[in-house]
Design a protein around this motif. Structure first.
Motif, PDB file in Angstrom:
ATOM      1  N   ILE A  12       4.908  -6.669  -8.338  1.00 33.31           N
ATOM      2  CA  ILE A  12       4.391  -5.947  -7.174  1.00 33.31           C
ATOM      3  C   ILE A  12       5.068  -4.598  -7.049  1.00 33.31           C
ATOM      4  O   ILE A  12       6.181  -4.392  -7.533  1.00 33.31           O
ATOM      5  N   ARG A  13       4.383  -3.698  -6.394  1.00 31.01           N
ATOM      6  CA  ARG A  13       4.910  -2.373  -6.101  1.00 31.01           C
ATOM      7  C   ARG A  13       4.566  -2.027  -4.659  1.00 31.01           C
ATOM      8  O   ARG A  13       3.988  -2.827  -3.936  1.00 31.01           O
ATOM      9  N   LYS A  14       4.882  -0.822  -4.253  1.00 30.14           N
ATOM     10  CA  LYS A  14       4.647  -0.381  -2.875  1.00 30.14           C
ATOM     11  C   LYS A  14       3.183  -0.606  -2.491  1.00 30.14           C
ATOM     12  O   LYS A  14       2.282  -0.369  -3.280  1.00 30.14           O
ATOM     13  N   ALA A  54       1.735  -3.421  -1.967  1.00 28.49           N
ATOM     14  CA  ALA A  54       1.169  -4.682  -2.455  1.00 28.49           C
ATOM     15  C   ALA A  54       0.907  -5.599  -1.264  1.00 28.49           C
ATOM     16  O   ALA A  54       1.530  -5.470  -0.214  1.00 28.49           O
ATOM     17  N   HIS A  89      -1.532  -6.312  -6.268  1.00 26.45           N
ATOM     18  CA  HIS A  89      -0.257  -5.897  -6.865  1.00 26.45           C
ATOM     19  C   HIS A  89       0.247  -4.553  -6.353  1.00 26.45           C
ATOM     20  O   HIS A  89       1.438  -4.365  -6.208  1.00 26.45           O
ATOM     21  N   ALA A  90      -0.639  -3.608  -6.111  1.00 26.27           N
ATOM     22  CA  ALA A  90      -0.225  -2.294  -5.638  1.00 26.27           C
ATOM     23  C   ALA A  90      -1.477  -1.491  -5.277  1.00 26.27           C
ATOM     24  O   ALA A  90      -2.605  -1.945  -5.476  1.00 26.27           O
TER      25      ALA A  90
END
Length: 89
Positions: A12-14, A16, A82-83
């Protein structure tokens, strides 16, 4: 808002969206720890909350040290998104 520490990397990233405690929450920030000097797997330190808390996060209407903190393993995190989509021109 809460701080969520994830042992491992579920990808995950910002921004998400994950499921936590039976609710969909947004990862407003994701900070990756432990790539260089320990532990044996990375940790992701996330600030999570509902979409209705985004304005408070962006305006910094909270004290990071006073957020409730929970720790989970990456295998237990259900990733919905995920993002954000990356726009490349």
């Amino acid at each position: 808002m809460k701080r969520l520490i994830i042992h491992g990397d579920p990808g995950i990233r910002k921004n998400a969206i994950i499921e936590h405690d039976g609710a969909e929450v947004v990862c407003f920030s994701v900070t990756r720890q432990g790539d260089w000097h320990g532990p044996d797997e990375p940790q992701l330190w996330c600030v999570i909350g509902g979409e209705d808390e985004r304005d408070d996060f962006e305006a910094r209407n909270y004290v990071p040290h006073w957020l409730d903190t929970e720790v989970v393993d990456a295998e237990t995190v259900e990733v919905i998104k995920h993002a954000d989509e990356v726009a490349v021109s």
